[in-house]
Motif scaffolding. Structure first.
Motif, PDB file in Angstrom:
ATOM      1  N   LEU A 110      -7.959  -1.262   2.787  1.00 48.07           N
ATOM      2  CA  LEU A 110      -6.827  -0.334   2.772  1.00 48.07           C
ATOM      3  C   LEU A 110      -6.360  -0.084   1.341  1.00 48.07           C
ATOM      4  O   LEU A 110      -6.035   1.056   0.981  1.00 48.07           O
ATOM      5  CB  LEU A 110      -5.681  -0.894   3.623  1.00 48.07           C
ATOM      6  CG  LEU A 110      -4.585   0.113   4.008  1.00 48.07           C
ATOM      7  CD1 LEU A 110      -5.191   1.284   4.777  1.00 48.07           C
ATOM      8  CD2 LEU A 110      -3.513  -0.566   4.846  1.00 48.07           C
ATOM      9  N   TYR A 111      -6.316  -1.124   0.522  1.00 47.63           N
ATOM     10  CA  TYR A 111      -5.956  -0.946  -0.888  1.00 47.63           C
ATOM     11  C   TYR A 111      -6.965  -0.045  -1.586  1.00 47.63           C
ATOM     12  O   TYR A 111      -6.592   0.857  -2.356  1.00 47.63           O
ATOM     13  CB  TYR A 111      -5.889  -2.298  -1.598  1.00 47.63           C
ATOM     14  CG  TYR A 111      -4.492  -2.872  -1.670  1.00 47.63           C
ATOM     15  CD1 TYR A 111      -3.581  -2.430  -2.627  1.00 47.63           C
ATOM     16  CD2 TYR A 111      -4.076  -3.855  -0.786  1.00 47.63           C
ATOM     17  CE1 TYR A 111      -2.300  -2.948  -2.694  1.00 47.63           C
ATOM     18  CE2 TYR A 111      -2.792  -4.380  -0.839  1.00 47.63           C
ATOM     19  CZ  TYR A 111      -1.913  -3.926  -1.797  1.00 47.63           C
ATOM     20  OH  TYR A 111      -0.643  -4.427  -1.854  1.00 47.63           O
ATOM     21  N   ILE A 143      -7.838   7.583  -2.676  1.00 51.34           N
ATOM     22  CA  ILE A 143      -7.174   8.831  -2.311  1.00 51.34           C
ATOM     23  C   ILE A 143      -6.175   9.235  -3.396  1.00 51.34           C
ATOM     24  O   ILE A 143      -6.157  10.388  -3.862  1.00 51.34           O
ATOM     25  CB  ILE A 143      -6.469   8.686  -0.951  1.00 51.34           C
ATOM     26  CG1 ILE A 143      -7.508   8.536   0.166  1.00 51.34           C
ATOM     27  CG2 ILE A 143      -5.572   9.897  -0.677  1.00 51.34           C
ATOM     28  CD1 ILE A 143      -6.904   8.229   1.521  1.00 51.34           C
ATOM     29  N   GLY A 144      -5.332   8.279  -3.805  1.00 52.19           N
ATOM     30  CA  GLY A 144      -4.333   8.586  -4.820  1.00 52.19           C
ATOM     31  C   GLY A 144      -4.960   8.962  -6.154  1.00 52.19           C
ATOM     32  O   GLY A 144      -4.546   9.938  -6.795  1.00 52.19           O
ATOM     33  N   ALA A 199      -6.579   3.585  -0.229  1.00 51.87           N
ATOM     34  CA  ALA A 199      -5.357   4.217  -0.733  1.00 51.87           C
ATOM     35  C   ALA A 199      -5.489   4.546  -2.215  1.00 51.87           C
ATOM     36  O   ALA A 199      -5.059   5.618  -2.666  1.00 51.87           O
ATOM     37  CB  ALA A 199      -4.162   3.291  -0.507  1.00 51.87           C
ATOM     38  N   THR A 200      -6.092   3.641  -2.967  1.00 48.25           N
ATOM     39  CA  THR A 200      -6.260   3.878  -4.403  1.00 48.25           C
ATOM     40  C   THR A 200      -7.213   5.033  -4.656  1.00 48.25           C
ATOM     41  O   THR A 200      -6.966   5.889  -5.528  1.00 48.25           O
ATOM     42  CB  THR A 200      -6.781   2.606  -5.097  1.00 48.25           C
ATOM     43  OG1 THR A 200      -5.906   1.518  -4.802  1.00 48.25           O
ATOM     44  CG2 THR A 200      -6.832   2.796  -6.600  1.00 48.25           C
ATOM     45  N   LEU A 249       1.319   4.080  -3.149  1.00 46.87           N
ATOM     46  CA  LEU A 249       1.075   5.517  -3.017  1.00 46.87           C
ATOM     47  C   LEU A 249       2.323   6.329  -3.363  1.00 46.87           C
ATOM     48  O   LEU A 249       2.227   7.399  -3.990  1.00 46.87           O
ATOM     49  CB  LEU A 249       0.611   5.837  -1.591  1.00 46.87           C
ATOM     50  CG  LEU A 249      -0.822   5.437  -1.247  1.00 46.87           C
ATOM     51  CD1 LEU A 249      -1.111   5.707   0.227  1.00 46.87           C
ATOM     52  CD2 LEU A 249      -1.820   6.179  -2.131  1.00 46.87           C
ATOM     53  N   TYR A 250       3.478   5.830  -2.974  1.00 45.99           N
ATOM     54  CA  TYR A 250       4.719   6.533  -3.308  1.00 45.99           C
ATOM     55  C   TYR A 250       4.915   6.593  -4.823  1.00 45.99           C
ATOM     56  O   TYR A 250       5.233   7.655  -5.382  1.00 45.99           O
ATOM     57  CB  TYR A 250       5.908   5.841  -2.641  1.00 45.99           C
ATOM     58  CG  TYR A 250       7.237   6.313  -3.191  1.00 45.99           C
ATOM     59  CD1 TYR A 250       7.743   7.565  -2.853  1.00 45.99           C
ATOM     60  CD2 TYR A 250       7.963   5.500  -4.063  1.00 45.99           C
ATOM     61  CE1 TYR A 250       8.959   8.005  -3.376  1.00 45.99           C
ATOM     62  CE2 TYR A 250       9.173   5.927  -4.582  1.00 45.99           C
ATOM     63  CZ  TYR A 250       9.667   7.186  -4.238  1.00 45.99           C
ATOM     64  OH  TYR A 250      10.867   7.611  -4.765  1.00 45.99           O
ATOM     65  N   VAL A 253       0.824  -1.210   0.000  1.00 52.88           N
ATOM     66  CA  VAL A 253       0.000   0.000   0.000  1.00 52.88           C
ATOM     67  C   VAL A 253       0.862   1.267   0.000  1.00 52.88           C
ATOM     68  O   VAL A 253       0.694   2.131  -0.874  1.00 52.88           O
ATOM     69  CB  VAL A 253      -0.985  -0.011   1.180  1.00 52.88           C
ATOM     70  CG1 VAL A 253      -1.723   1.324   1.268  1.00 52.88           C
ATOM     71  CG2 VAL A 253      -1.986  -1.150   1.020  1.00 52.88           C
ATOM     72  N   PRO A 254       1.790   1.442   0.963  1.00 50.93           N
ATOM     73  CA  PRO A 254       2.618   2.656   0.906  1.00 50.93           C
ATOM     74  C   PRO A 254       3.506   2.711  -0.329  1.00 50.93           C
ATOM     75  O   PRO A 254       3.772   3.799  -0.851  1.00 50.93           O
ATOM     76  CB  PRO A 254       3.452   2.576   2.195  1.00 50.93           C
ATOM     77  CG  PRO A 254       3.419   1.151   2.601  1.00 50.93           C
ATOM     78  CD  PRO A 254       2.099   0.631   2.156  1.00 50.93           C
TER      79      PRO A 254
END
Length: 221
Positions: A86-87, A93-94, A90-91, A36-37, A32-33
């Motif tokens: 969480l995936y 948001i990104g 995160a997706t 996002l990075y 996940v991080p």
């Protein structure tokens, strides 16, 4: 005349932490991080797609390994849907920050999570745990995690946008429908449990038991 086969042994849920399925879930969480990075930092979209695809398509691996190896654990039952959410979070948001998807799609998916969260609070009030994962919701999650990489890849590779974009967005709409259908099923299940609990409470109130005083003898003063 054939003899009946042996009954299937019940699945034993352990409290173990370090199992093969749980390690797979932990590795999925580490993606996940990294995703996002790659998406928001250097904007290596193709690399981000690879990480997202691996994290999404391995969704079934931990559950399969748990059943196959007999390593079903309470932590694993919590980690699997947590990694999925969480995936997705995160997706969303990104993708919203990069304007890959419109804000209303993010709002529709997050609102669904809020609706489920309220249902969990209702169940907790009656001392129930989270409901079992419904296959409609699980399918919606799988389709959504398949749609995200296609939508991003269609923008990262302009030559493929004419055909990859419609496929990705078709899956996105399908996943959104399945997601909300699963939310309806969860709430039907939740309301059924609440009604059953209230009926039980009324029965306990109306029938206090053979030892409880009733009638005129119960009046004191």
């Amino acid at each position: 005349m054939s003899q009946p086969g042996p009954a299937h042994a019940p699945i034993v849920v352990s409290r173990r932490i370090w199992t093969v399925p749980n390690v797979i879930s932990f590795i999925r969480l580490l993606g996940v991080p990294l995703f996002l990075y790659l998406l928001l930092g250097p904007k290596h979209d193709v690399s981000a797609v690879i990480v997202l695809t691996i994290g999404g398509t391995t969704d079934w691996v931990d559950g399969y390994a748990a059943r196959r190896l007999g390593q079903v654990s309470r932590l694993g039952e919590l980690l699997d849907p947590f990694a999925d959410r969480l995936y997705i979070l995160a997706t969303l948001i990104g993708f919203t920050l990069r304007e890959v998807v419109p804000w209303w799609l993010t709002a529709a998916l997050l609102l669904r999570e809020l609706v489920l969260g309220v249902g969990l609070l209702v169940l907790r009030r009656y001392s129930y745990g989270p409901p079992a994962v419904h296959y409609v919701g699980k399918t919606g999650t799988f389709v959504l995690l398949a749609a995200f990489p296609l939508v991003l890849l269609s923008q990262a590779l302009p030559d493929s946008e004419s055909w990859l974009g419609p496929v990705g967005w078709g899956l996105m709409w399908w996943a959104l429908g399945l997601y909300w259908a699963a939310a309806v099923f969860y709430w039907i299940q939740t309301l059924g449990l609440v009604r059953a609990e209230r009926r039980a409470e009324r029965q306990r109130t109306d029938d206090p038991g053979p030892g409880a005083p009733t009638g005129p003898a119960a009046v004191t003063g």
